[in-house]
Scaffold this active site. Structure first.
Site, mmCIF file in Angstrom:
data_model
loop_
_atom_site.group_PDB
_atom_site.id
_atom_site.type_symbol
_atom_site.label_atom_id
_atom_site.label_comp_id
_atom_site.label_asym_id
_atom_site.label_seq_id
_atom_site.Cartn_x
_atom_site.Cartn_y
_atom_site.Cartn_z
ATOM 1 N N ASP A 1 10.457 14.167 8.235
ATOM 2 C CA ASP A 1 9.783 14.134 6.943
ATOM 3 C C ASP A 1 8.311 14.521 7.077
ATOM 4 O OD1 ASP A 1 9.927 13.861 4.211
ATOM 5 O OD2 ASP A 1 9.576 11.701 4.202
ATOM 6 N N GLY B 1 8.577 3.837 -0.476
ATOM 7 C CA GLY B 1 9.390 5.037 -0.593
ATOM 8 C C GLY B 1 10.852 4.671 -0.584
ATOM 9 N N GLY B 2 11.676 5.691 -0.485
ATOM 10 C CA GLY B 2 13.106 5.461 -0.538
ATOM 11 C C GLY B 2 13.651 4.722 0.667
ATOM 12 N N VAL C 1 5.423 -0.459 2.764
ATOM 13 C CA VAL C 1 4.307 -0.673 3.682
ATOM 14 C C VAL C 1 3.330 -1.636 3.031
ATOM 15 C CG1 VAL C 1 2.471 0.397 5.029
ATOM 16 C CG2 VAL C 1 4.565 1.675 4.556
ATOM 17 N N ILE D 1 0.827 -1.214 0.000
ATOM 18 C CA ILE D 1 0.000 0.000 0.000
ATOM 19 C C ILE D 1 0.852 1.251 0.000
ATOM 20 C CG2 ILE D 1 -2.009 -1.067 1.089
ATOM 21 C CD1 ILE D 1 -1.070 -0.055 3.758
ATOM 22 N N LYS E 1 5.186 -2.244 8.079
ATOM 23 C CA LYS E 1 6.187 -1.484 7.330
ATOM 24 C C LYS E 1 7.580 -2.047 7.558
ATOM 25 C CE LYS E 1 8.226 2.997 6.463
ATOM 26 N NZ LYS E 1 8.161 4.452 6.602
#
Length: 628
Positions: free
Chosen positions: A133, A15-16, A20, A12, A35
């Site tokens: 972030d 990213g870098g 997840v 779902i 995750k």
């Protein structure tokens, strides 16, 4: 399948820094989000061990964060080459998706979401973590308006290396604070998270990023050239955004003042929360040096300077006047109340008299208020009858709330000088220790363990008890699998019982032969949600009879209470140890409230209907106030 328990179903998000998955928890029969903290494709044999160690430490730190506006962590699992975090699966859309469809948000809505993000960040920072972030893509917004901060994939600690071996900061370029690129920068701090919040608020109000650019150097150059982005639609949010986007972190808005200003925008009663002008983003604890971060974004950029060549901190601060006004309102409110002291408060039936109460040596209720113009009180937000938060009116109501106002009145505070903050069960002592609140009035049971924590633990001091609750269970009204008539059936059948983490029931019930869920949530409401889920293995919720009565009344025909069991829970007003003056004043207030008819009135108004209109129970003895 992870650890024979979590079945990965579908990705779902990616990213870098990891991935997840939607997963199924076979043990508790519920869906969760899982995750992986490491991007295994970016790992080399030389960096694998160090990266695993860092991810392990971050996972443990994040799991300690308990707050309604921060994603709930259920479990941490480590496999051969990955560290997994098991989290609550949230049915929500990201703020980024919301902005893509609506472009701009109404100012009250933007302020509400911003306030919730800020409250989540304060809990994150109190746990010695910097998110690093903060951006719309990492904020989920539920249909009821609740905003939840997620994605701690690159979270770190103060003192940890902020650059890669090539000397480049990681993160999302438009949200990176300018001080991260200054020579000798200490790296990510709570202040840099607040900068990112300012960028996010700007996007919600203006529909675009304040500093354009796809690369780090472009964004930082735009900050240097035009440090004051144009605000066309922000209106009352403008001073908050300007203060959070001040280039010098030393003069940037601190979290407490920013929260007060956001509440002022919303017209909330806590708007005078800006009396403390010092930084409220708590100091973090340095830890061992982590492995270098992957994925550099670009070369270091010089710290921004104003057009006159001086450091950016010398720039005028247009937001300062508004921030100062918030503080002044609080102080003027204090002065107004002190001038009018002694006038009865019709809503609580108490008096603002400054006469010292019995049992203590206080010379007047101004003593605590003299240095604390705002009384900050931690409460629950999910206990009907005791303390419930209404998102539409943005107000708290219930027995604990009315009691808090009554105590505050005796301490010399007007109603608009009382600030309520939601504190989950296992965050109450931390909220006191970090001075996020002055008092906790949140069905906080008085126990010897809580009064004498181990060295380094979060012990608390109590005044009270102000109420004695019985222990009980809540079960489903009908169950196709079990017949449960009383608590003995729970023991005999060995069905799973849920309770709040760090509650007295978590340690007491196993001693009595009850079977507890393997992982306790941080609120009773979470237990209730599991109980109402017919696919869940949770068949009972253990808590105080008054709390369960509220849940029963709110869910007619779905749940029922069993008979009470042995034992009682004495609720106390909690405060930091070493505050004898405050305790004396609170004890004096409780004596007056219990001696008169105020206490009965609070019960009749809030609790009698939940308890079938029975007369109030006997007044408790103020055993924790002896000598005060």
């Amino acid at each position: 399948m992870i650890e024979g328990r979590y079945e990965l179903l579908e990705p779902i998000g990616r990213g870098g820094m990891g991935e997840v998955w939607k997963a199924h928890d076979r043990r508790l029969r519920r869906f969760v989000a899982v995750k992986g903290l490491l991007d295994r494709n970016a790992m080399t044999a030389g960096t694998q061990a160090a990266a695993m160690q860092r991810a392990r430490r971050e996972a443990e730190a994040i799991a300690k964060i308990e707050h309604p506006n921060v994603v709930t962590v259920h479990d941490q699992v480590e496999t051969d080459n990955q560290v997994w975090i098991v989290m609550k699966l949230l049915e929500a859309r990201s703020l980024a998706d919301l902005l893509r469809s609506e472009r701009v948000l109404a100012i009250p809505r933007a302020a509400d979401i911003g306030l919730q993000i800020l409250q989540g960040l304060r809990a994150v920072h109190a746990a010695s973590v910097v998110h690093r972030d903060v951006k719309p893509a990492n904020v989920l917004v539920r249909e009821d308006g609740t905003a939840i901060l997620v994605d701690f994939g690159i979270a770190t600690f103060e003192g940890a290396a902020q650059v890669t071996r090539s000397g480049s900061v990681i993160g999302t370029p438009p949200y990176l604070a300018p001080e991260l690129f200054a020579p000798g920068s200490p790296g990510p701090t709570p202040a840099s998270d607040l900068w990112a919040l300012g960028v996010t608020l700007y996007e919600m109000a203006e529909g675009e990023a304040p500093f354009a650019g796809g690369e780090v150097w472009e964004v930082q150059e735009n900050i240097r050239q035009s440090p004051d982005p144009v605000l066309r639609y922000a209106g009352p949010l403008a001073p908050v955004i300007q203060g959070l986007l001040f280039p010098d972190p030393r003069e940037r808005l601190d979290a407490a003042t920013a929260e007060a200003m956001l509440r002022e925008v919303l017209g909330a009663p806590l708007a005078r929360n800006a009396t403390a002008t010092g930084a409220a983003t708590h100091a973090l604890t340095a830890v061992s040096e982590p492995a270098p971060d992957p994925e550099p974004l670009g070369p270091p950029v010089a710290a921004p300077r104003a057009a006159d060549g001086h450091q950016a901190r010398r720039r005028k601060r247009p937001w300062l006047k508004a921030a100062t006004a918030v503080v002044c309102v609080a102080l003027l409110g204090t002065a107004g109340w002190l001038a009018a002291k002694g006038v009865s408060d019709d809503k609580t039936g108490t008096s603002g008299s400054t006469t010292a109460g019995s049992g203590g040596g206080s010379t007047g209720t101004e003593k605590w208020k003299a240095t604390n113009p705002l009384l900050k009180i931690g409460v629950k937000d999910d206990q009907p009858g005791l303390s419930k938060y209404d998102r539409k009116t943005k107000t708290y109501a219930g027995y604990d709330i009315d009691l808090a106002y009554a105590i505050a009145g005796h301490l010399g505070y007007d109603r608009d000088e009382v600030a309520f903050t939601t504190v989950p069960t296992d965050y109450r002592s931390t909220a006191l220790r970090t001075k996020g609140v002055d008092l906790v009035i949140a069905s906080y049971s008085i126990t010897p363990e809580r009064k004498s924590a181990s060295p380094g633990g979060d012990s608390v001091d109590f005044a009270g008890p102000y109420y004695e609750a019985s222990r009980s269970f809540l079960v489903r009204q009908k169950s196709s699998k079990y017949t449960i008539n009383d608590s003995s059936d729970l023991r005999r059948l060995g069905v799973e019982v849920c309770t709040a983490r760090d509650s007295t029931y978590e340690t007491e019930l196993p001693k009595r032969g009850f079977t507890m869920t393997e992982s306790q949530p941080n609120t009773y409401q979470d237990c209730l949600d599991q109980l109402l889920d017919v696919t869940s293995d949770v068949y009972a919720v253990a808590s105080d009879d008054i709390i369960l009565a509220g849940y029963e009344k709110a869910n007619p025909g779905k749940v029922r209470r069993l008979e009470n069991i042995q034992g009682a829970e004495g609720y106390g007003v909690a405060m930091r140890p070493g505050s004898p003056g405050l305790k004396t004043e609170v004890c004096s207030a409780l004596r007056k409230i219990l001696a008169g008819k105020v206490w009965e009135g609070l019960y009749e108004k809030n609790l009698s209907a939940l308890m079938d209109n029975r007369t109030p129970p006997g007044r408790p003895d103020l055993t924790e106030c002896e000598g005060y």
